[in-house]
Design a protein around this motif. Structure first.
Motif, mmCIF file in Angstrom:
data_model
loop_
_atom_site.group_PDB
_atom_site.id
_atom_site.type_symbol
_atom_site.label_atom_id
_atom_site.label_comp_id
_atom_site.label_asym_id
_atom_site.label_seq_id
_atom_site.Cartn_x
_atom_site.Cartn_y
_atom_site.Cartn_z
ATOM 1 N N ALA A 135 0.831 -1.208 0.000
ATOM 2 C CA ALA A 135 0.000 0.000 0.000
ATOM 3 C C ALA A 135 0.864 1.256 0.000
ATOM 4 O O ALA A 135 0.410 2.332 -0.405
ATOM 5 N N VAL A 136 2.117 1.118 0.421
ATOM 6 C CA VAL A 136 3.033 2.258 0.444
ATOM 7 C C VAL A 136 3.199 2.848 -0.953
ATOM 8 O O VAL A 136 3.379 4.053 -1.114
ATOM 9 N N LEU A 137 3.137 1.974 -1.982
ATOM 10 C CA LEU A 137 3.365 2.438 -3.348
ATOM 11 C C LEU A 137 2.093 2.829 -4.092
ATOM 12 O O LEU A 137 2.158 3.256 -5.233
ATOM 13 N N GLU A 138 0.942 2.687 -3.458
ATOM 14 C CA GLU A 138 -0.312 3.018 -4.126
ATOM 15 C C GLU A 138 -0.375 4.464 -4.633
ATOM 16 O O GLU A 138 -0.943 4.721 -5.697
ATOM 17 N N PRO A 139 0.212 5.453 -3.902
ATOM 18 C CA PRO A 139 0.171 6.820 -4.429
ATOM 19 C C PRO A 139 0.839 6.987 -5.785
ATOM 20 O O PRO A 139 0.573 7.956 -6.494
ATOM 21 N N PHE A 140 1.722 6.034 -6.160
ATOM 22 C CA PHE A 140 2.415 6.142 -7.436
ATOM 23 C C PHE A 140 1.614 5.540 -8.589
ATOM 24 O O PHE A 140 2.021 5.635 -9.745
ATOM 25 N N LYS A 141 0.474 4.915 -8.276
ATOM 26 C CA LYS A 141 -0.323 4.250 -9.310
ATOM 27 C C LYS A 141 -0.814 5.254 -10.353
ATOM 28 O O LYS A 141 -0.830 4.954 -11.549
ATOM 29 N N LYS A 142 -1.212 6.432 -9.917
ATOM 30 C CA LYS A 142 -1.679 7.447 -10.854
ATOM 31 C C LYS A 142 -0.576 7.830 -11.832
ATOM 32 O O LYS A 142 -0.824 8.011 -13.031
ATOM 33 N N ARG A 143 0.653 7.926 -11.321
ATOM 34 C CA ARG A 143 1.778 8.239 -12.202
ATOM 35 C C ARG A 143 1.984 7.138 -13.237
ATOM 36 O O ARG A 143 2.256 7.408 -14.410
ATOM 37 N N ASN A 144 1.883 5.906 -12.792
ATOM 38 C CA ASN A 144 2.079 4.789 -13.711
ATOM 39 C C ASN A 144 1.021 4.788 -14.807
ATOM 40 O O ASN A 144 1.319 4.529 -15.980
ATOM 41 N N THR A 145 -0.218 5.093 -14.436
ATOM 42 C CA THR A 145 -1.292 5.178 -15.426
ATOM 43 C C THR A 145 -1.005 6.289 -16.433
ATOM 44 O O THR A 145 -1.197 6.117 -17.646
ATOM 45 N N GLN A 146 -0.537 7.423 -15.941
ATOM 46 C CA GLN A 146 -0.204 8.553 -16.815
ATOM 47 C C GLN A 146 0.940 8.171 -17.760
ATOM 48 O O GLN A 146 0.908 8.485 -18.961
ATOM 49 N N TYR A 147 1.950 7.505 -17.225
ATOM 50 C CA TYR A 147 3.093 7.055 -18.023
ATOM 51 C C TYR A 147 2.622 6.112 -19.130
ATOM 52 O O TYR A 147 2.976 6.278 -20.305
ATOM 53 N N ASN A 148 1.821 5.128 -18.770
ATOM 54 C CA ASN A 148 1.377 4.140 -19.750
ATOM 55 C C ASN A 148 0.535 4.762 -20.856
ATOM 56 O O ASN A 148 0.651 4.384 -22.034
ATOM 57 N N ARG A 149 -0.299 5.694 -20.491
ATOM 58 C CA ARG A 149 -1.130 6.368 -21.500
ATOM 59 C C ARG A 149 -0.246 7.085 -22.521
ATOM 60 O O ARG A 149 -0.473 6.998 -23.736
ATOM 61 N N ARG A 150 0.794 7.747 -22.022
ATOM 62 C CA ARG A 150 1.681 8.483 -22.930
ATOM 63 C C ARG A 150 2.521 7.523 -23.778
ATOM 64 O O ARG A 150 2.749 7.785 -24.976
ATOM 65 N N VAL A 151 2.987 6.431 -23.188
ATOM 66 C CA VAL A 151 3.764 5.460 -23.958
ATOM 67 C C VAL A 151 2.942 4.910 -25.112
ATOM 68 O O VAL A 151 3.436 4.780 -26.246
ATOM 69 N N ARG A 152 1.677 4.591 -24.864
ATOM 70 C CA ARG A 152 0.823 4.076 -25.934
ATOM 71 C C ARG A 152 0.666 5.108 -27.050
ATOM 72 O O ARG A 152 0.732 4.775 -28.234
ATOM 73 N N ASP A 153 0.469 6.369 -26.671
ATOM 74 C CA ASP A 153 0.325 7.436 -27.665
ATOM 75 C C ASP A 153 1.611 7.617 -28.463
ATOM 76 O O ASP A 153 1.581 7.772 -29.690
ATOM 77 N N VAL A 154 2.735 7.597 -27.766
ATOM 78 C CA VAL A 154 4.033 7.789 -28.424
ATOM 79 C C VAL A 154 4.336 6.624 -29.363
ATOM 80 O O VAL A 154 4.839 6.821 -30.478
ATOM 81 N N ALA A 155 4.026 5.403 -28.943
ATOM 82 C CA ALA A 155 4.258 4.238 -29.801
ATOM 83 C C ALA A 155 3.475 4.359 -31.101
ATOM 84 O O ALA A 155 3.996 4.094 -32.199
ATOM 85 N N GLU A 156 2.224 4.774 -30.999
ATOM 86 C CA GLU A 156 1.406 4.944 -32.202
ATOM 87 C C GLU A 156 1.938 6.074 -33.079
ATOM 88 O O GLU A 156 2.024 5.941 -34.307
ATOM 89 N N LYS A 157 2.330 7.165 -32.456
ATOM 90 C CA LYS A 157 2.799 8.338 -33.196
ATOM 91 C C LYS A 157 4.060 8.038 -33.994
ATOM 92 O O LYS A 157 4.210 8.503 -35.136
ATOM 93 N N TYR A 158 4.975 7.265 -33.408
ATOM 94 C CA TYR A 158 6.268 7.017 -34.053
ATOM 95 C C TYR A 158 6.374 5.631 -34.691
ATOM 96 O O TYR A 158 7.463 5.224 -35.109
#
Length: 276
Positions: A135-158
């Protein structure tokens, strides 16, 4: 996939792996390979060599590296190697740092990908997994979701190949993770190698580990395991953060220059030949 990099007899075939502990191979121990690990990228290189003659492989990844360090230390050497296949995972360590500016991080990530895509090589990107450590790392989950969303967009773009690690249900099994619960175990690395090879349409015979259902622990066993994990991994990790040091500070890349991967015996054979 961007082009067929396995076609033809005289085509250069060079795979360069970039990133941090994820790509270095931490969690998959080896007594004979550099830095004491093997990992999914080594396995991918070996299967590429079996599929087609002439594959060369370099792995510049070093554990604990943040994105900016990876760019500064790995980008130019990678470009100089003129790769035909590149894999990149970077940014996971930044996500776990307090005070990380996610927008700046993701902008740097995209600029990095743009430089790599400009080589014309087939480029493979990865989302990050939502590791259920504590549970200590749960606050970082939002960051991970944000990261993954951008990676998917970047993969498609390039036009990159996307390995959507986030979606792999096999990693719900704790046996896919090493003792620190942050890095993949040998079984986890083998499974990921298979998924990368599948995305690249490279034949392989890597099959998922078949386990019996995990046995249920008593409360006392669970508490003992938690205490051991905190003492062995969590406290040392925070100690290093307080001291401003990382496990990668004294390490060099495992395969800093392209090596020709033997079709039989793989990278272990290469090490044996080098030591004789």
């Amino acid at each position: 996939m961007r082009g067929d990099f396995t076609a033809g007899e005289n085509v250069r075939r060079r795979y360069v792996a970039l990133g941090d502990s994820f790509t270095e191979g931490v969690g998959d121990r080896s007594a004979v390979l550099p830095n004491g690990v093997r990992g999914w990228a080594d396995r991918v290189a070996e299967k590429l060599a079996k599929a087609e003659r002439g594959w060369e492989y370099a792995n510049l990844a070093v554990r604990s590296k943040r994105l900016r360090k990876i760019i500064d230390e790995q980008l130019e050497p990678a470009l100089a190697m003129e790769p035909t296949l590149i894999t990149l995972y970077a940014g996971g360590n930044d996500i776990l740092d307090f005070g990380t500016d996610m927008e700046a991080l993701l902008n740097d990530y995209e600029l990095f990908v743009a430089r790599l895509a400009g080589t014309g090589a087939t480029l493979v990107l990865f989302t990050g997994y939502d590791v259920k450590v504590s549970a200590v790392l749960e606050p970082f989950k939002k960051r991970n979701t944000q990261y993954n969303r951008r990676v998917r967009d970047v993969a498609e773009k390039y036009g990159a190949v996307l390995v959507d690690y986030w979606c792999f249900d096999a990693y719900h099994d704790p046996r896919m993770w090493a003792a620190d619960r942050l890095h993949m175990s040998k079984a986890g690395h083998k499974y990921l190698a298979a998924r990368v090879l599948d995305q690249l349409n490279i034949p392989h015979k890597i099959s998922p580990k078949e386990w019996d259902p995990p046995s249920r622990m008593t409360l006392r066993e669970w508490e003992r395991k938690q205490r051991r994990w905190v003492n062995d991994w969590v406290l040392p990790l925070f100690g290093r953060k307080l001291r401003g040091v990382t496990l990668g500070d004294s390490l060099s890349p495992r395969w800093p220059q392209p090596v020709k991967v033997p079709r039989k015996g793989g990278l272990k054979k290469l090490m044996e030949e080098a030591n004789t």
